[in-house]
Design a protein around this motif. Structure first.
Motif, mmCIF file in Angstrom:
data_model
loop_
_atom_site.group_PDB
_atom_site.id
_atom_site.type_symbol
_atom_site.label_atom_id
_atom_site.label_comp_id
_atom_site.label_asym_id
_atom_site.label_seq_id
_atom_site.Cartn_x
_atom_site.Cartn_y
_atom_site.Cartn_z
ATOM 1 N N GLU A 60 0.926 -1.228 -0.009
ATOM 2 C CA GLU A 60 -0.026 -0.030 0.041
ATOM 3 C C GLU A 60 0.893 1.374 -0.007
ATOM 4 O OE1 GLU A 60 -3.024 -1.019 2.929
ATOM 5 O OE2 GLU A 60 -4.218 -1.314 1.555
ATOM 6 N N GLU A 89 -4.928 4.592 2.226
ATOM 7 C CA GLU A 89 -3.826 3.628 2.204
ATOM 8 C C GLU A 89 -2.975 3.684 3.471
ATOM 9 O OE1 GLU A 89 -5.064 1.308 0.594
ATOM 10 O OE2 GLU A 89 -4.936 1.430 -1.606
ATOM 11 N N GLU A 175 -11.417 0.099 0.392
ATOM 12 C CA GLU A 175 -11.174 -0.609 -0.911
ATOM 13 C C GLU A 175 -11.980 -0.161 -2.010
ATOM 14 O OE1 GLU A 175 -7.912 -0.921 -1.857
ATOM 15 O OE2 GLU A 175 -7.076 -0.609 0.055
HETATM 16 FE FE LIG Z 1 -5.972 -0.473 1.391
#
Ligand SMILES: [Fe+2]
Ligand SMILES: [Fe+2]
Length: 292
Positions: A60, A89, A175
């Motif tokens: 990430e 993230e 996500e």
């Molecule tokens: Fe993520």
């Protein structure tokens, strides 16, 4: 014959659907995952999820860098989404570091797996910002496919400590929210390319990423199982069955996966906003967004 160059776009590319991206600075009781098989005593499932989690912090960080390196090309809504993507993230990475710290490093080859992940990602970084971004959009597609499954099939986490299940579901929800951001950045960053060129790169990168991602996750999970004393062949076979048999983490998303190869692919062609409507209130996002 090469397709004629598409006219350069002067406007920032917008996703076809308006989906807000909201970072939620949540923390989870990941210490509840301490022990050998936190997923309801299922050693194989635990190993697969632990293997995925081990790839997240470094992975990430590379996604954040891929978007950050192209931020100067963005404006308007996509620039705002890119900022929210990076913020999400970063928090995911932090929470997976906490989860990964629960693994017994004296028992499991965690340091060696993390070193291999770092080495692989550094190899991509060395190929430059566009390579990093194209690998990012392929991996974000994998993440979005898994996220859809994690939010749809709550039974996957039956038996997991509730806060550990919540961590995975929160991550899956965010996500899903940001699944098109890196893709839209890629489209903006390649706006001078022909559609055929963009398609050729997407297909080529996805083929490579698919082989490596499936192989590496299988390998990492099997190594964790081997540390528990499982025969290497059995470990690999059982992980592959978990991914492609039952519960079929990758198998069940094959339709969504295959859509990637369509010339008109966009992450929001698979419209799963209903899942966001279901899960967002559980993590306070809607209330926070309205209060802001
Ligand atoms: Fe993520
Ligand atoms: Fe992501």
């Amino acid at each position: 014959m090469t397709a004629p160059a598409a006219p350069a776009m002067t406007m920032a590319f917008d996703s076809p659907l308006p989906v807000s991206v909201t970072p939620r600075n949540l923390r989870f009781a990941s210490q509840d995952a301490k022990g050998r098989a936190w997923l309801g005593g299922d050693a194989v499932g635990t190993a697969v999820f632990n293997a995925l989690s081990l790839t997240f912090p470094e992975g990430e960080r590379s996604f954040m860098d891929a978007v950050r390196l192209h931020k100067h090309l963005l404006s308007g809504r996509l620039l705002e989404e890119a900022g929210a993507f990076i913020a999400q993230e970063a928090i995911h990475s932090r929470e997976h570091v906490a989860l990964n710290s629960q693994l017994d490093r004296a028992h499991y080859p965690v340091d060696s797996i993390e070193a291999e992940i770092r080495r692989r990602i550094n190899t991509t970084r060395e190929r430059g910002p566009m390579a990093l971004l194209s690998v990012t959009i392929a991996l974000e597609h994998f993440t979005a496919m898994m996220a859809d499954l994690f939010l749809t099939d709550e039974a996957l986490f039956a038996g997991a400590p509730s806060d550990v299940a919540r961590l995975w579901q929160w991550h899956a929800m965010e996500e899903t929210e940001h699944k098109a951001v890196a893709f839209d950045v890629f489209v903006e960053a390649t706006k001078d390319w022909t559609p055929a060129e963009r398609q050729r790169v997407r297909v080529k990168v996805m083929r490579i990423v698919t082989v490596l991602f499936v192989r590496n996750i299988t390998h990492y999970a099997a190594r964790l199982l081997e540390a528990d004393g499982m025969n290497p062949w059995v470990a690999h076979a059982r992980v592959l069955w978990y991914l492609f048999g039952k519960p079929g983490l990758f198998r069940r998303a094959w339709r969504c996966y295959a859509d990637w190869y369509r010339p008109d692919f966009h992450p929001w062609n698979h419209d799963n906003r209903a899942l966001l409507e279901k899960w967002r209130p559980l993590f306070g996002a809607e209330a926070e967004a309205r209060a802001a």
